[in-house]
Design a protein around this motif. Structure first.
Motif, PDB file in Angstrom:
ATOM      1  N   ILE A 191     -24.432  42.402 112.367  1.00 40.27           N
ATOM      2  CA  ILE A 191     -23.696  43.572 112.979  1.00 40.27           C
ATOM      3  C   ILE A 191     -24.375  44.943 112.406  1.00 40.27           C
ATOM      4  O   ILE A 191     -24.969  45.732 112.930  1.00 40.27           O
ATOM      5  N   ILE A 192     -24.680  44.640 110.882  1.00 43.30           N
ATOM      6  CA  ILE A 192     -25.423  45.715 110.154  1.00 43.30           C
ATOM      7  C   ILE A 192     -26.955  46.048 110.807  1.00 43.30           C
ATOM      8  O   ILE A 192     -27.506  46.944 111.013  1.00 43.30           O
ATOM      9  N   VAL A 193     -27.532  44.664 110.897  1.00 44.00           N
ATOM     10  CA  VAL A 193     -29.088  44.603 111.349  1.00 44.00           C
ATOM     11  C   VAL A 193     -29.012  45.309 112.863  1.00 44.00           C
ATOM     12  O   VAL A 193     -29.932  46.149 113.197  1.00 44.00           O
ATOM     13  N   VAL A 245     -28.986  51.617  93.890  1.00 42.59           N
ATOM     14  CA  VAL A 245     -29.808  52.163  95.188  1.00 42.59           C
ATOM     15  C   VAL A 245     -29.436  53.196  96.016  1.00 42.59           C
ATOM     16  O   VAL A 245     -29.912  54.228  95.995  1.00 42.59           O
ATOM     17  N   GLN A 246     -28.272  53.010  96.250  1.00 47.91           N
ATOM     18  CA  GLN A 246     -27.617  54.161  96.743  1.00 47.91           C
ATOM     19  C   GLN A 246     -27.117  55.409  95.825  1.00 47.91           C
ATOM     20  O   GLN A 246     -27.394  56.562  96.381  1.00 47.91           O
ATOM     21  N   ILE A 247     -27.121  55.404  94.669  1.00 48.07           N
ATOM     22  CA  ILE A 247     -27.285  56.355  93.714  1.00 48.07           C
ATOM     23  C   ILE A 247     -28.563  57.190  93.648  1.00 48.07           C
ATOM     24  O   ILE A 247     -28.603  58.500  93.691  1.00 48.07           O
ATOM     25  N   GLY A 288     -16.592  44.914  99.132  1.00 47.94           N
ATOM     26  CA  GLY A 288     -16.907  46.451  99.063  1.00 47.94           C
ATOM     27  C   GLY A 288     -18.318  46.652  99.267  1.00 47.94           C
ATOM     28  O   GLY A 288     -18.983  47.640  99.871  1.00 47.94           O
ATOM     29  N   ALA A 289     -19.117  45.409  98.644  1.00 46.49           N
ATOM     30  CA  ALA A 289     -20.623  45.785  98.564  1.00 46.49           C
ATOM     31  C   ALA A 289     -21.120  45.760 100.225  1.00 46.49           C
ATOM     32  O   ALA A 289     -21.957  46.461 100.795  1.00 46.49           O
ATOM     33  N   MET A 290     -20.574  44.406 101.124  1.00 41.84           N
ATOM     34  CA  MET A 290     -20.951  44.747 102.275  1.00 41.84           C
ATOM     35  C   MET A 290     -20.589  46.136 103.197  1.00 41.84           C
ATOM     36  O   MET A 290     -21.304  46.437 103.894  1.00 41.84           O
ATOM     37  N   ALA A 291     -19.455  46.492 102.771  1.00 45.15           N
ATOM     38  CA  ALA A 291     -19.006  47.816 103.576  1.00 45.15           C
ATOM     39  C   ALA A 291     -19.888  49.037 103.056  1.00 45.15           C
ATOM     40  O   ALA A 291     -20.096  49.823 103.816  1.00 45.15           O
ATOM     41  N   ILE A 292     -20.445  48.860 101.799  1.00 44.64           N
ATOM     42  CA  ILE A 292     -21.280  50.041 101.535  1.00 44.64           C
ATOM     43  C   ILE A 292     -22.582  49.953 102.257  1.00 44.64           C
ATOM     44  O   ILE A 292     -22.901  51.078 102.634  1.00 44.64           O
ATOM     45  N   TYR A 307     -34.819  48.650 102.901  1.00 42.43           N
ATOM     46  CA  TYR A 307     -35.694  47.251 102.296  1.00 42.43           C
ATOM     47  C   TYR A 307     -35.086  46.694 101.322  1.00 42.43           C
ATOM     48  O   TYR A 307     -35.224  45.557 101.132  1.00 42.43           O
ATOM     49  N   PHE A 308     -34.100  47.414 100.625  1.00 38.43           N
ATOM     50  CA  PHE A 308     -33.428  46.686  99.377  1.00 38.43           C
ATOM     51  C   PHE A 308     -31.962  46.343  99.694  1.00 38.43           C
ATOM     52  O   PHE A 308     -31.610  45.466  99.243  1.00 38.43           O
ATOM     53  N   LEU A 309     -31.400  47.273 100.280  1.00 36.25           N
ATOM     54  CA  LEU A 309     -29.859  46.900 100.865  1.00 36.25           C
ATOM     55  C   LEU A 309     -29.902  45.727 101.553  1.00 36.25           C
ATOM     56  O   LEU A 309     -28.735  45.234 101.437  1.00 36.25           O
ATOM     57  N   LEU A 310     -30.544  45.706 102.831  1.00 38.08           N
ATOM     58  CA  LEU A 310     -30.267  44.431 103.667  1.00 38.08           C
ATOM     59  C   LEU A 310     -30.510  43.145 103.060  1.00 38.08           C
ATOM     60  O   LEU A 310     -29.748  42.414 103.110  1.00 38.08           O
TER      61      LEU A 310
END
Length: 571
Positions: free
Chosen positions: A273-275, A356-358, A174-178, A308-311
């Motif tokens: 893939i995210i990058v 971070v998302q919140i 789930g963290a990767m999907a977020i 910058y934080f999520l990746l």
């Protein structure tokens, strides 16, 4: 945790006789224990491989029957211990994840609401997926952490360690999907802002559009590969951590097998893939840079701050999974694993991703509201370029107050009455009659001339009769004056007869009026009653059936002067 091996087996204590043994000041039938293959261990348990019971205070059985059944016994896999360090830290993380779950629901409501009509190109669910995955991750983390409490409390490891490990892996997915949905949706939001001024500026079937179509499918393919590699398996061997030999023979080989080692590489592909998706969005929706160095600088410059934080946090997820797949001592699957490693590398990255998302969700506006603001700014710029000055919002309220009230609180009858007061009430004929008469008098018209003050006012039929040709005005007025003194029905009949005589002069009535009407019709255009060049029946020769006159209709039309159309009667 009880640690015992083959050397931890102890003999039954002696009792009153050879068939009696005393365990915790309670006498048991040693013959029945030997018959059912019960063995006493130094960790305070008695077991025959199928059944296991505690043999220390206050859980000592009170009796063993001849069939091997213990009375008032306590199962070895029971939460009888106190909450340990691992469970205490887990409770603290559970509270944080619960707060994250509640705040995620708030941000979902904020960013998931629609203020504009839904577009087929940008489905509303697209902006909500990042919050759905955050809810999933928080729920999986809560289940894992609450079952983690029983990992410490169970006297011997059993189901809690399996549930903790199972939902921990789901939380990692789930963290990767977020992070993926956050990056993907940012690119979609940039595209929406890009095409909002011009919907046809970007095509959906070009190379850019096809890449954006296939990237989610490729990402979720690798994410589900990780799911099918890690999740569907036999988790029973993870419970076998009851003594050192069992840990070495069962638990460690299962927790570090090829499937657990392959799963992190699937998550690494997902991170790449995210990058790539982030770089693709920056390339197409941000100012372009030339050169490798300038592109790298532009990638860092135009990347949103939260990424910058999520990746980096998303990269920690597969890295820690790979670590625990090779080192069992740091693994959450280990009952006596290192707590600092388990929570710092296993739960903290996902918690930080959620928060971070919140934070981003609270400081950024709803997309529809932001799009409306941008449209308003563009409209103001266009008005400024066209030199259009719009009235402020309070202008209409001032006008409504000047009219006697607020329009929004008026009923429909009041609005109609206010509009009538502005335009002017009454029938159009009555309202404009004086103006029409004045204009006709200036033009010298007889039809709308003023009525003499000495004359009586005429009835409706008499007034309608006045709208005739100027030649018949005198006779029509005299008739109208005579009719004005008659009864209503008689007056109507006379008016209809007189009007019929004027419109159809040959149908009867006054011959003089009919002749006069015909003369008026002869005044404009060619005479419609000129005899053509045909002879009468008496002048026709016998058997020929044609006249002897040389004048023909065609000749007459050629020799006659050209017709001049002056009125509709000529047509």
């Amino acid at each position: 945790m009880p640690v015992f091996n083959a050397r931890d087996i102890i003999a039954f204590p002696g009792g009153d006789n050879s068939s009696d043994t005393v365990i915790g000041n309670v006498h048991f039938n040693k013959t029945s224990l030997d018959f059912w293959n019960y063995t006493l261990y130094s960790n305070g348990t008695i077991s025959n491989g199928s059944w296991c019971f505690l043999t220390f205070e206050p859980y000592i059985p009170s009796l063993v029957l001849d069939n091997g059944t213990f009375v008032n016994a306590t199962w070895c896999y029971t939460p009888v211990n106190k909450i340990g360090t691992r469970a205490g830290i887990g409770i603290g993380f559970a509270v944080l994840f619960a707060a994250g779950l509640g705040l995620t629901l708030v941000t979902l409501r904020k960013h998931g609401r629609l203020y504009l009509p839904a577009e087929k190109r940008f489905y509303p669910i697209g902006r909500r997926w990042q919050w759905y995955w955050a809810i999933f991750s928080c729920a999986a983390a809560l289940i894992s952490l609450f079952t983690n409490i029983d990992v410490d409390r169970y006297y011997l490891p059993e189901l809690p360690i399996v549930l903790t490990s199972f939902f921990w892996y789901l939380m990692q997915m789930g963290a990767m999907a977020i992070v993926w949905e956050a990056v993907r949706h940012w690119g979609s939001w940039m595209e929406r802002q890009f095409i909002d001024p011009d919907p046809f500026s970007l095509s959906q079937d070009d190379r850019r559009g096809m890449i954006e179509f296939w990237m989610p499918l490729v990402f979720y393919f690798w994410l589900w590969i990780n799911f099918f590699i890690v999740i569907p398996r036999n988790w029973g061997d993870i419970e076998h951590q009851r003594y050192p030999e069992q840990i070495v023979s069962d638990a460690i080989p299962t927790a570090t097998d090829a499937r657990f080692k392959t799963g992190p590489f699937c998550l690494v592909v997902c991170w790449l893939i995210i990058v790539f998706s982030l770089r693709h969005s920056i390339q197409h929706y941000c100012p372009r840079n030339r050169g490798l160095i300038n592109r790298a600088i532009g990638f860092i410059r135009f990347m949103p701050a939260r990424f910058y934080f999520l990746l980096p946090l998303a990269l920690v997820v597969p890295a820690f999974q790979a670590l625990v797949a090779w080192e069992f001592a740091y693994s959450p699957l280990n009952v006596k694993g290192l707590n600092a490693s388990i929570y710092a590398g296993g739960y903290l990255p996902t918690l930080l991703i959620v928060f971070v998302q919140i934070v981003w969700g609270f400081i950024t506006p709803n997309e529809d509201l932001e799009l409306k603001r941008q449209r308003r700014i563009r409209g103001d710029d266009i008005d400024r370029q066209l030199n259009i000055h719009r009235k402020p919002a309070w202008w209409q309220r001032v006008r409504d107050a000047a009219d006697g009230g607020v329009v929004g609180n008026e009923s429909m009858r009041e609005r109609i009455a206010r509009n009538v007061r502005e335009v002017g009430g009454g029938k159009p004929t009555a309202r404009n009659l004086e103006a029409r008469r004045a204009a006709a008098q200036e033009a010298g018209s007889v039809e709308m001339g003023p009525v003499s003050p000495t004359e009586r006012p005429l009835s409706k039929q008499a007034v309608d009769l006045l709208s005739v040709t100027p030649g018949d005005f005198a006779s029509a007025r005299a008739t109208a004056m005579r009719l004005d003194g008659l009864s209503e029905r008689t007056r109507s009949d006379r008016v209809m007869q007189h009007a019929a005589g004027l419109l159809f002069p040959n149908s009867g009535g006054d011959p003089a009026a009919a002749a006069r009407r015909r003369e008026e019709l002869m005044m404009d255009g060619p005479p419609p009653y000129v005899e053509r060049g045909r002879s009468t029946t008496a002048e026709r020769p016998t058997g020929l059936g044609r006249g002897t006159s040389t004048e023909s209709a065609g000749g007459n039309s050629i020799n006659s002067p050209p017709q001049q159309v002056r009125s509709m009667l000529d047509v």
